[in-house]
Motif scaffolding. Structure first.
Motif, mmCIF file in Angstrom:
data_model
loop_
_atom_site.group_PDB
_atom_site.id
_atom_site.type_symbol
_atom_site.label_atom_id
_atom_site.label_comp_id
_atom_site.label_asym_id
_atom_site.label_seq_id
_atom_site.Cartn_x
_atom_site.Cartn_y
_atom_site.Cartn_z
ATOM 1 N N GLY A 121 3.687 -11.205 -3.866
ATOM 2 C CA GLY A 121 4.513 -12.399 -3.778
ATOM 3 C C GLY A 121 5.664 -12.439 -4.759
ATOM 4 O O GLY A 121 6.154 -13.518 -5.099
ATOM 5 N N PHE A 122 6.118 -11.286 -5.197
ATOM 6 C CA PHE A 122 7.231 -11.214 -6.154
ATOM 7 C C PHE A 122 8.454 -10.700 -5.420
ATOM 8 O O PHE A 122 8.450 -9.586 -4.889
ATOM 9 N N SER A 123 9.510 -11.509 -5.362
ATOM 10 C CA SER A 123 10.668 -11.199 -4.516
ATOM 11 C C SER A 123 11.748 -10.372 -5.207
ATOM 12 O O SER A 123 12.712 -9.961 -4.567
ATOM 13 N N LYS A 124 11.617 -10.133 -6.507
ATOM 14 C CA LYS A 124 12.633 -9.359 -7.222
ATOM 15 C C LYS A 124 12.335 -7.869 -7.138
ATOM 16 O O LYS A 124 11.180 -7.448 -6.961
ATOM 17 N N LYS A 125 13.385 -7.077 -7.282
ATOM 18 C CA LYS A 125 13.230 -5.626 -7.246
ATOM 19 C C LYS A 125 12.935 -5.106 -8.648
ATOM 20 O O LYS A 125 13.671 -5.394 -9.591
ATOM 21 N N LEU A 126 11.859 -4.370 -8.791
ATOM 22 C CA LEU A 126 11.525 -3.771 -10.081
ATOM 23 C C LEU A 126 12.353 -2.505 -10.276
ATOM 24 O O LEU A 126 12.513 -1.715 -9.343
ATOM 25 N N PRO A 127 12.876 -2.271 -11.475
ATOM 26 C CA PRO A 127 13.691 -1.069 -11.711
ATOM 27 C C PRO A 127 12.852 0.200 -11.590
ATOM 28 O O PRO A 127 11.638 0.202 -11.845
ATOM 29 N N ALA A 128 13.514 1.271 -11.200
ATOM 30 C CA ALA A 128 12.813 2.529 -10.948
ATOM 31 C C ALA A 128 12.069 3.021 -12.189
ATOM 32 O O ALA A 128 10.965 3.571 -12.081
ATOM 33 N N TRP A 129 12.656 2.833 -13.381
ATOM 34 C CA TRP A 129 12.008 3.338 -14.602
ATOM 35 C C TRP A 129 10.678 2.627 -14.853
ATOM 36 O O TRP A 129 9.730 3.241 -15.346
ATOM 37 N N LEU A 130 10.610 1.353 -14.462
ATOM 38 C CA LEU A 130 9.373 0.598 -14.675
ATOM 39 C C LEU A 130 8.286 1.044 -13.707
ATOM 40 O O LEU A 130 7.105 1.095 -14.069
ATOM 41 N N LEU A 131 8.687 1.395 -12.487
ATOM 42 C CA LEU A 131 7.703 1.826 -11.481
ATOM 43 C C LEU A 131 6.961 3.084 -11.926
ATOM 44 O O LEU A 131 5.829 3.335 -11.474
ATOM 45 N N GLN A 132 7.586 3.874 -12.797
ATOM 46 C CA GLN A 132 6.972 5.120 -13.240
ATOM 47 C C GLN A 132 6.040 4.932 -14.436
ATOM 48 O O GLN A 132 5.337 5.869 -14.834
ATOM 49 N N LYS A 133 6.018 3.753 -15.016
ATOM 50 C CA LYS A 133 5.262 3.543 -16.248
ATOM 51 C C LYS A 133 3.747 3.674 -16.069
ATOM 52 O O LYS A 133 3.098 4.412 -16.823
ATOM 53 N N PRO A 134 3.130 2.963 -15.117
ATOM 54 C CA PRO A 134 1.686 3.155 -14.947
ATOM 55 C C PRO A 134 1.390 4.557 -14.406
ATOM 56 O O PRO A 134 2.191 5.125 -13.647
ATOM 57 N N LYS A 135 0.267 5.081 -14.758
ATOM 58 C CA LYS A 135 -0.117 6.429 -14.343
ATOM 59 C C LYS A 135 -0.057 6.593 -12.833
ATOM 60 O O LYS A 135 0.400 7.623 -12.315
ATOM 61 N N PHE A 136 -0.530 5.565 -12.109
ATOM 62 C CA PHE A 136 -0.585 5.649 -10.641
ATOM 63 C C PHE A 136 0.478 4.792 -9.959
ATOM 64 O O PHE A 136 0.458 4.624 -8.741
ATOM 65 N N GLY A 137 1.385 4.252 -10.734
ATOM 66 C CA GLY A 137 2.488 3.495 -10.161
ATOM 67 C C GLY A 137 2.140 2.054 -9.828
ATOM 68 O O GLY A 137 1.104 1.525 -10.223
ATOM 69 N N PHE A 138 3.053 1.428 -9.075
ATOM 70 C CA PHE A 138 2.881 0.051 -8.609
ATOM 71 C C PHE A 138 2.651 0.046 -7.101
ATOM 72 O O PHE A 138 3.280 0.797 -6.362
ATOM 73 N N PHE A 139 1.765 -0.856 -6.654
ATOM 74 C CA PHE A 139 1.526 -1.052 -5.230
ATOM 75 C C PHE A 139 1.873 -2.496 -4.865
ATOM 76 O O PHE A 139 1.529 -3.428 -5.590
ATOM 77 N N ASN A 140 2.546 -2.649 -3.734
ATOM 78 C CA ASN A 140 3.013 -3.964 -3.291
ATOM 79 C C ASN A 140 2.198 -4.453 -2.098
ATOM 80 O O ASN A 140 1.776 -3.665 -1.249
ATOM 81 N N VAL A 141 1.990 -5.774 -2.043
ATOM 82 C CA VAL A 141 1.319 -6.424 -0.916
ATOM 83 C C VAL A 141 2.402 -7.052 -0.048
ATOM 84 O O VAL A 141 3.117 -7.957 -0.494
ATOM 85 N N HIS A 142 2.537 -6.575 1.182
ATOM 86 C CA HIS A 142 3.606 -7.043 2.071
ATOM 87 C C HIS A 142 2.993 -7.587 3.352
ATOM 88 O O HIS A 142 2.119 -6.958 3.957
ATOM 89 N N PHE A 143 3.480 -8.770 3.783
ATOM 90 C CA PHE A 143 2.912 -9.435 4.956
ATOM 91 C C PHE A 143 3.601 -9.002 6.250
ATOM 92 O O PHE A 143 4.265 -9.776 6.931
ATOM 93 N N SER A 144 3.470 -7.740 6.581
ATOM 94 C CA SER A 144 3.827 -7.212 7.897
ATOM 95 C C SER A 144 3.190 -5.835 8.000
ATOM 96 O O SER A 144 2.654 -5.309 7.019
ATOM 97 N N LEU A 145 3.264 -5.259 9.182
ATOM 98 C CA LEU A 145 2.802 -3.887 9.371
ATOM 99 C C LEU A 145 4.000 -2.960 9.170
ATOM 100 O O LEU A 145 4.689 -2.606 10.120
ATOM 101 N N LEU A 146 4.255 -2.627 7.921
ATOM 102 C CA LEU A 146 5.371 -1.736 7.622
ATOM 103 C C LEU A 146 5.227 -0.420 8.391
ATOM 104 O O LEU A 146 4.103 0.009 8.662
#
Length: 263
Positions: free
Chosen positions: A27-52
């Motif tokens: 439920g977070f509508s802002k875009k996270l910067p690419a450098w932050l996405l790499q910080k956790p060992k396994f990355g970030f996972f998003n919950v999206h309400f559609s069948l992407l």
């Protein structure tokens, strides 16, 4: 958190302090910067309400309801530097009922998301590399919702399409916008109606305004809707209240104030 820091820096510090290996975005509508996405060992996972990869974008439920989809879903995907891109970890398909509003569907999916996240994390713990790349050829997205997207087009939308729009607008966008007697109204709830022994009417025409049965309006292809709830700047109104205020059969909902002036 220190308010002087940027949000991304605050999240970075939180990751460091908690030693998190994986992040979940919900439920977070802002875009996270690419450098932050790499910080956790396994990355970030998003919950999206559609069948992407279908219905990427900031308001997937609005567009799915408006377009009359009969199913939706919850997708857990690994985030990359694009909006709603990145490989899919887990998906669950869910039925979308024809009279389900945005608010009702959002609440239903929010509750279901808890179990979907648990299933996704269990799958990830068993095989963290079992991710499926999104099919970019079949992907599509919709933009943020604008006022023009909320306007009823009586001449070109069927009763089913108008009902879908009304449901998509309820309650987050305040209702589908129309005009009557020079006043802007938002229609919040309608229901389909079958009327017999009625002549052809221009779409938007109120064909029955009865204190016992309610307010009925003609739509494209001689289909009909019952108007249940509306609102304006002053009040929330039932169809019965609108009738009591003097609205009679033969009045016509319009697409715009300008159209009323021409007509």
């Amino acid at each position: 958190m220190d308010n002087s820091e940027s949000f991304a820096d605050q999240i970075d510090n939180l990751l460091l302090n908690t030693h998190a290996d994986l992040g979940i975005v919900f439920g977070f509508s802002k875009k996270l910067p690419a450098w932050l996405l790499q910080k956790p060992k396994f990355g970030f996972f998003n919950v999206h309400f559609s069948l992407l990869p279908a219905y990427r974008g900031p308001a997937p439920l609005f567009w799915q309801i408006k377009r009359g989809e009969t199913s939706t879903g919850i997708t857990i995907h690994k985030m990359d530097d694009s909006f709603d891109g990145g490989p899919i970890l887990f998906q669950e398909r869910i039925q979308l009922f024809s009279e389900e509003s945005f608010g009702a569907l959002n609440s239903k999916l929010s509750l279901l998301a808890i179990s979907v996240i648990e299933k996704a994390l269990e799958k990830f713990s068993n095989n963290g590399n079992d991710l499926v790349e999104q099919d970019e050829i079949s992907s599509f997205s919709f933009p943020a919702v604008k006022r023009d997207d909320l306007l009823i087009d009586w001449e070109n939308q069927t009763a089913a399409e108008i009902m879908n729009l009304v449901n998509a607008c309820n309650p987050v966008f305040g209702g589908a916008i129309t005009f009557l007697n020079g006043q802007e109204l938002a229609i919040v709830e309608v229901s389909p109606a079958i009327l017999n022994d009625v002549s052809d009417f221009e779409p938007g025409t109120i064909v029955h305004a009865d204190g016992n049965y309610g307010l009925f309006v003609a739509c494209k292809y001689n289909s009909f809707l019952r108007i249940n709830i509306l609102q304006n700047n002053e009040a929330i109104l039932s169809g019965y209240k609108l009738i009591a205020s003097g609205v009679k059969a033969g009045a016509r909902f319009q697409n715009s104030i300008r159209q009323e002036a021409v007509c």
